[in-house]
Enzyme design. Structure first.
Site, PDB file in Angstrom:
ATOM      1  N   HIS A 177       1.198  -1.670  -0.168  1.00 58.79           N
ATOM      2  CA  HIS A 177      -0.253   0.026  -0.068  1.00 58.79           C
ATOM      3  C   HIS A 177       0.958   1.748  -0.380  1.00 58.79           C
ATOM      4  O   HIS A 177       1.737   1.336   0.420  1.00 58.79           O
ATOM      5  CB  HIS A 177      -0.679   0.083   1.028  1.00 58.79           C
ATOM      6  N   GLN A 228      10.790   3.011  -3.689  1.00 65.99           N
ATOM      7  CA  GLN A 228      10.753   1.861  -2.116  1.00 65.99           C
ATOM      8  C   GLN A 228       9.868   0.448  -2.526  1.00 65.99           C
ATOM      9  O   GLN A 228      10.861  -0.033  -2.132  1.00 65.99           O
ATOM     10  CB  GLN A 228      10.454   2.893  -1.245  1.00 65.99           C
TER      11      GLN A 228
HETATM   12  C1  GRF Z   1       0.830   1.503  -6.668  1.00 66.47           C
HETATM   13  O1  GRF Z   1       1.227   2.309  -5.649  1.00 66.47           O
HETATM   14  C2  GRF Z   1       1.275   0.419  -5.188  1.00 66.47           C
HETATM   15  O2  GRF Z   1       1.585   0.343  -4.429  1.00 66.47           O
HETATM   16  C3  GRF Z   1      -0.259   0.213  -6.043  1.00 66.47           C
HETATM   17  O3  GRF Z   1      -0.186   0.064  -6.968  1.00 66.47           O
HETATM   18  C4  GRF Z   1       0.461   1.599  -7.704  1.00 66.47           C
HETATM   19  C5  GRF Z   1       0.881   0.354  -8.820  1.00 66.47           C
HETATM   20  O4  GRF Z   1       1.105  -0.781  -8.275  1.00 66.47           O
HETATM   21  N1  GRF Z   1      -0.970  -0.929  -4.622  1.00 66.47           N
HETATM   22  P1  GRF Z   1       2.061  -1.462  -9.925  1.00 66.47           P
HETATM   23  O5  GRF Z   1       2.760  -0.477 -10.418  1.00 66.47           O
HETATM   24  O6  GRF Z   1       0.688  -1.550 -10.741  1.00 66.47           O
HETATM   25  O7  GRF Z   1       2.439  -2.226  -9.223  1.00 66.47           O
END
Ligand code: GRF
Length: 199
Positions: free
Chosen positions: A105, A169
């Site tokens: 998250h 991160q």
């Molecule tokens: C990221 O900010 C993650 O923290 C949230 O969804 C966003 C996209 O993640 N859960 P990703 O690039 O699809 O892994």
């Protein structure tokens, strides 16, 4: 350890986990709730099994979750990884994978559960922000915290610049959390990971 990763879009966290080549962790499948999720093509190009399950094809959240669980269980996962998976999961689904499902998250939980976390941190004048890897429970964005990373919030930050700093991160934190799970290092005691046992 067999791992199934759930995505909804580009899947950059999924890509970071795959690219980390974690010892003892086999990425058995990548499953998306949108058949056009870009991460599916990326995973398929690397020979990883993929499933696109369009949640719009299902009459109810329960029906979608039941099919999703069936697709997941076909790969016999030791761990389910939610990586940018933008669905609220039913309690029956989260109970099925209790203790073996992680989520990332983009805030320092318990601050800023839910959406638009970066804009909310900026609007509140926060000086730090970050991301949290946690075990998934029935309560949204609330389960036992596994790991967190902190980044500075700069005066001229926008949601875009802060999100990019946090995402960097995430791509470090999540593979490390999966490695620790695969190594059997993540024991939940008194609803927490690590720490001393309550006296
Ligand atoms: C990221 O900010 C993650 O923290 C949230 O969804 C966003 C996209 O993640 N859960 P990703 O690039 O699809 O892994």
């Amino acid at each position: 350890k067999n791992i199934v990763i759930l995505i909804s879009g580009r899947g950059s966290n999924m890509q970071a986990i795959v690219d980390a080549d974690i010892p003892g962790a086999r990425i058995a499948a990548v499953i998306a709730n949108r058949p056009d999720a870009a991460g599916l093509a990326w995973a398929a190009a690397r020979g990883i099994a993929t499933v696109g399950l369009d949640h719009k094809q299902f009459a109810s959240r329960e029906a979608f979750d039941a099919q999703l669980a069936a697709e997941i269980d076909a790969f016999a996962p030791d761990l389910v990884v939610l990586a940018g998976f933008m669905r609220i999961l039913t309690p029956a689904f989260t109970a099925r994978y209790e203790g073996r499902m992680l989520n990332i998250h983009p805030s320092l939980l318990p601050s800023f559960p839910g959406l638009h976390t970066h804009q909310r941190a900026i609007d509140m004048g926060c000086k730090v922000a970050g991301c949290t890897v946690h075990f998934v429970t029935a309560e949204l964005d609330h389960g036992p915290i596994v790991a967190q990373a902190v980044v500075p919030v700069l005066d001229d930050d926008t949601e875009t610049t802060l999100a990019a700093r946090v995402l960097q991160q995430e791509h470090r934190l999540y593979p490390e959390a999966v490695r620790r799970f695969a190594a059997g290092e993540l024991q939940i005691r008194n609803g927490r990971i690590g720490g001393v046992d309550a006296a």
